[in-house]
Design a protein around this motif. Structure first.
Motif, PDB file in Angstrom:
ATOM      1  N   ARG A 141     -10.666   8.296  48.669  1.00  0.00           N
ATOM      2  CA  ARG A 141     -11.544   9.104  47.817  1.00  0.00           C
ATOM      3  C   ARG A 141     -12.976   8.575  47.804  1.00  0.00           C
ATOM      4  NH1 ARG A 141      -8.502  12.364  44.361  1.00  0.00           N
ATOM      5  NH2 ARG A 141      -6.329  11.764  44.189  1.00  0.00           N
ATOM      6  N   VAL A 142     -13.873   9.472  47.402  1.00  0.00           N
ATOM      7  CA  VAL A 142     -15.254   9.115  47.082  1.00  0.00           C
ATOM      8  C   VAL A 142     -15.372   9.271  45.569  1.00  0.00           C
ATOM      9  CG1 VAL A 142     -17.693   9.704  47.371  1.00  0.00           C
ATOM     10  CG2 VAL A 142     -16.109   9.955  49.306  1.00  0.00           C
ATOM     11  N   TYR A 143     -15.937   8.265  44.922  1.00  0.00           N
ATOM     12  CA  TYR A 143     -16.110   8.280  43.467  1.00  0.00           C
ATOM     13  C   TYR A 143     -17.592   8.311  43.117  1.00  0.00           C
ATOM     14  CZ  TYR A 143     -11.240   6.739  42.902  1.00  0.00           C
ATOM     15  OH  TYR A 143      -9.867   6.651  42.920  1.00  0.00           O
ATOM     16  N   ALA A 144     -17.892   8.989  41.998  1.00  0.00           N
ATOM     17  CA  ALA A 144     -19.235   8.956  41.413  1.00  0.00           C
ATOM     18  C   ALA A 144     -19.077   8.669  39.927  1.00  0.00           C
ATOM     19  CB  ALA A 144     -19.960  10.276  41.621  1.00  0.00           C
ATOM     20  N   VAL A 145     -19.652   7.556  39.494  1.00  0.00           N
ATOM     21  CA  VAL A 145     -19.622   7.224  38.066  1.00  0.00           C
ATOM     22  C   VAL A 145     -21.055   7.202  37.548  1.00  0.00           C
ATOM     23  CG1 VAL A 145     -17.444   5.946  38.205  1.00  0.00           C
ATOM     24  CG2 VAL A 145     -19.578   4.728  38.480  1.00  0.00           C
ATOM     25  N   ARG A 146     -21.208   7.525  36.281  1.00  0.00           N
ATOM     26  CA  ARG A 146     -22.538   7.550  35.672  1.00  0.00           C
ATOM     27  C   ARG A 146     -23.041   6.123  35.475  1.00  0.00           C
ATOM     28  NH1 ARG A 146     -19.567  11.552  33.469  1.00  0.00           N
ATOM     29  NH2 ARG A 146     -20.390  13.653  33.795  1.00  0.00           N
ATOM     30  N   ILE A 147     -24.267   5.886  35.875  1.00  0.00           N
ATOM     31  CA  ILE A 147     -24.850   4.550  35.732  1.00  0.00           C
ATOM     32  C   ILE A 147     -24.996   4.181  34.262  1.00  0.00           C
ATOM     33  CG2 ILE A 147     -26.944   3.174  36.102  1.00  0.00           C
ATOM     34  CD1 ILE A 147     -27.298   4.649  38.727  1.00  0.00           C
ATOM     35  N   SER A 148     -25.240   5.163  33.418  1.00  0.00           N
ATOM     36  CA  SER A 148     -25.486   4.897  32.001  1.00  0.00           C
ATOM     37  C   SER A 148     -24.295   4.254  31.289  1.00  0.00           C
ATOM     38  CB  SER A 148     -25.880   6.187  31.274  1.00  0.00           C
ATOM     39  OG  SER A 148     -24.835   7.147  31.410  1.00  0.00           O
ATOM     40  N   ASP A 149     -23.069   4.691  31.614  1.00  0.00           N
ATOM     41  CA  ASP A 149     -21.914   4.173  30.876  1.00  0.00           C
ATOM     42  C   ASP A 149     -20.663   3.918  31.725  1.00  0.00           C
ATOM     43  OD1 ASP A 149     -21.137   6.768  31.401  1.00  0.00           O
ATOM     44  OD2 ASP A 149     -21.058   7.391  29.306  1.00  0.00           O
ATOM     45  N   GLY A 150     -20.723   4.181  33.019  1.00  0.00           N
ATOM     46  CA  GLY A 150     -19.582   3.914  33.891  1.00  0.00           C
ATOM     47  C   GLY A 150     -18.459   4.931  33.829  1.00  0.00           C
ATOM     48  N   THR A 151     -18.702   6.078  33.210  1.00  0.00           N
ATOM     49  CA  THR A 151     -17.655   7.097  33.152  1.00  0.00           C
ATOM     50  C   THR A 151     -17.632   7.901  34.452  1.00  0.00           C
ATOM     51  OG1 THR A 151     -19.126   8.696  32.080  1.00  0.00           O
ATOM     52  CG2 THR A 151     -17.740   7.341  30.639  1.00  0.00           C
ATOM     53  N   LEU A 152     -16.463   8.379  34.790  1.00  0.00           N
ATOM     54  CA  LEU A 152     -16.286   9.145  36.017  1.00  0.00           C
ATOM     55  C   LEU A 152     -17.002  10.490  35.910  1.00  0.00           C
ATOM     56  CD1 LEU A 152     -14.801   9.360  38.795  1.00  0.00           C
ATOM     57  CD2 LEU A 152     -12.940  10.467  37.540  1.00  0.00           C
ATOM     58  N   ALA A 153     -17.901  10.762  36.855  1.00  0.00           N
ATOM     59  CA  ALA A 153     -18.581  12.054  36.918  1.00  0.00           C
ATOM     60  C   ALA A 153     -17.771  13.006  37.796  1.00  0.00           C
ATOM     61  CB  ALA A 153     -19.994  11.897  37.467  1.00  0.00           C
ATOM     62  N   TRP A 154     -17.320  12.498  38.952  1.00  0.00           N
ATOM     63  CA  TRP A 154     -16.454  13.266  39.848  1.00  0.00           C
ATOM     64  C   TRP A 154     -15.809  12.331  40.858  1.00  0.00           C
ATOM     65  CZ3 TRP A 154     -17.989  12.644  44.871  1.00  0.00           C
ATOM     66  CH2 TRP A 154     -19.350  12.468  45.136  1.00  0.00           C
ATOM     67  N   ARG A 155     -14.760  12.828  41.480  1.00  0.00           N
ATOM     68  CA  ARG A 155     -14.150  12.135  42.612  1.00  0.00           C
ATOM     69  C   ARG A 155     -13.709  13.195  43.601  1.00  0.00           C
ATOM     70  NH1 ARG A 155      -8.495   9.880  40.076  1.00  0.00           N
ATOM     71  NH2 ARG A 155      -7.674  11.935  39.631  1.00  0.00           N
ATOM     72  N   PHE A 156     -13.734  12.814  44.869  1.00  0.00           N
ATOM     73  CA  PHE A 156     -13.438  13.751  45.950  1.00  0.00           C
ATOM     74  C   PHE A 156     -12.403  13.123  46.877  1.00  0.00           C
ATOM     75  CE2 PHE A 156     -14.185  15.174  50.306  1.00  0.00           C
ATOM     76  CZ  PHE A 156     -14.081  16.555  50.159  1.00  0.00           C
ATOM     77  N   LEU A 157     -11.315  13.847  47.140  1.00  0.00           N
ATOM     78  CA  LEU A 157     -10.297  13.372  48.064  1.00  0.00           C
ATOM     79  C   LEU A 157     -10.743  13.694  49.482  1.00  0.00           C
ATOM     80  CD1 LEU A 157      -7.518  12.074  48.542  1.00  0.00           C
ATOM     81  CD2 LEU A 157      -6.527  14.374  48.363  1.00  0.00           C
ATOM     82  N   ALA A 158     -11.175  12.664  50.214  1.00  0.00           N
ATOM     83  CA  ALA A 158     -11.644  12.841  51.587  1.00  0.00           C
ATOM     84  C   ALA A 158     -10.487  12.759  52.579  1.00  0.00           C
ATOM     85  CB  ALA A 158     -12.696  11.775  51.918  1.00  0.00           C
ATOM     86  N   ALA A 159      -9.409  12.108  52.205  1.00  0.00           N
ATOM     87  CA  ALA A 159      -8.229  12.028  53.061  1.00  0.00           C
ATOM     88  C   ALA A 159      -7.597  13.422  53.142  1.00  0.00           C
ATOM     89  CB  ALA A 159      -7.225  11.034  52.490  1.00  0.00           C
ATOM     90  N   PRO A 160      -7.083  13.808  54.317  1.00  0.00           N
ATOM     91  CA  PRO A 160      -6.484  15.135  54.446  1.00  0.00           C
ATOM     92  C   PRO A 160      -5.131  15.272  53.744  1.00  0.00           C
ATOM     93  CG  PRO A 160      -6.233  13.935  56.487  1.00  0.00           C
ATOM     94  CD  PRO A 160      -7.087  13.088  55.594  1.00  0.00           C
ATOM     95  N   ALA A 161      -4.526  14.159  53.341  1.00  0.00           N
ATOM     96  CA  ALA A 161      -3.244  14.176  52.641  1.00  0.00           C
ATOM     97  C   ALA A 161      -3.141  12.918  51.791  1.00  0.00           C
ATOM     98  CB  ALA A 161      -2.086  14.234  53.644  1.00  0.00           C
ATOM     99  N   ARG A 162      -2.205  12.913  50.878  1.00  0.00           N
ATOM    100  CA  ARG A 162      -2.002  11.748  50.001  1.00  0.00           C
ATOM    101  C   ARG A 162      -0.890  10.869  50.558  1.00  0.00           C
ATOM    102  NH1 ARG A 162      -3.259  14.137  44.035  1.00  0.00           N
ATOM    103  NH2 ARG A 162      -4.923  15.486  44.794  1.00  0.00           N
ATOM    104  N   ARG A 163      -1.149  10.271  51.697  1.00  0.00           N
ATOM    105  CA  ARG A 163      -0.177   9.385  52.348  1.00  0.00           C
ATOM    106  C   ARG A 163      -0.692   7.954  52.239  1.00  0.00           C
ATOM    107  NH1 ARG A 163       0.835  10.863  58.298  1.00  0.00           N
ATOM    108  NH2 ARG A 163      -1.129   9.777  58.590  1.00  0.00           N
ATOM    109  N   LYS A 164       0.183   7.055  51.818  1.00  0.00           N
ATOM    110  CA  LYS A 164      -0.206   5.657  51.611  1.00  0.00           C
ATOM    111  C   LYS A 164       0.484   4.752  52.632  1.00  0.00           C
ATOM    112  CE  LYS A 164      -2.374   6.523  47.700  1.00  0.00           C
ATOM    113  NZ  LYS A 164      -3.757   6.323  47.483  1.00  0.00           N
TER     114      LYS A 164
END
Length: 187
Positions: free
Chosen positions: A41-64
């Motif tokens: 994933r790609v994550y974006a958190v707010r600099i002001s307080d560290g809360t999650l603004a958005w996240r994006f699943l860049a992997a084509p599937a959820r395989r670990k």
């Protein structure tokens, strides 16, 4: 797994825990701390307080898989870069496995996908017709943190010859470029 913001005197201001290892520094842009993660994933958190603004699943599937004793995506995201006003990231390991390397351009404010390209290569090729001229075409791209010069994106390639590409190229054009041996570097 943890992104931290600390004051100049070393005091913790906020911390954010992601779903996997974070192996490169974040991009700070428009009040966001944006980073890639080995959970795919790609994550974006707010600099002001560290809360999650958005996240994006860049992997084509959820395989670990297990890598270095830790659970991570089969398509890790090593980092992000700003390119032409978009957050760009690549997920995957190699253009010949797992469907290739998935490259995205994302909107900074929302994480919405603006464009997607797939860097895929046919399995190792042997060129030439006689035994003496046959050789395997080396890989021209390996996944790592994308780089941008403002015009083109690049990933590291074979023997220091970076794979440089324009995200406006089609997947077919990218595949053709990947299947062509990179030029030999001068010494």
């Amino acid at each position: 797994h943890r992104m931290e913001c600390v004051s100049t005197d070393g005091k913790l201001i906020w911390a954010f825990t992601a779903g996997g290892r974070i192996s490169s520094p974040p991009v700070i842009h428009q009040g966001m701390c944006i980073f890639g993660c080995h959970d795919g994933r790609v994550y974006a958190v707010r600099i002001s307080d560290g809360t999650l603004a958005w996240r994006f699943l860049a992997a084509p599937a959820r395989r670990k898989i297990v890598a270095y004793g830790q659970l991570e995506s089969s398509w890790p995201v090593y980092g992000v870069v700003m390119h032409r006003g978009k957050v760009c990231a690549s997920a995957g390991r190699h253009p010949e496995i797992g469907g290739g390397i998935y490259v995205y351009g994302l909107e900074v404010d929302s994480g919405r996908m603006a464009w997607k390209r797939v860097l895929s290569k046919s399995p190792a090729q042997i060129n030439g017709t006689d035994r003496t001229s046959r050789r395997i075409v080396p890989n021209s791209a390996l996944n790592d943190v994308l780089r941008s010069d403002g015009k083109l994106l690049s990933l590291p390639g074979h023997r220091g010859a970076d794979f440089v590409f324009d995200p406006e190229m089609t997947d077919e054009q990218l595949s053709e470029k990947l299947n062509t041996a990179p030029p030999k570097k001068r010494r």
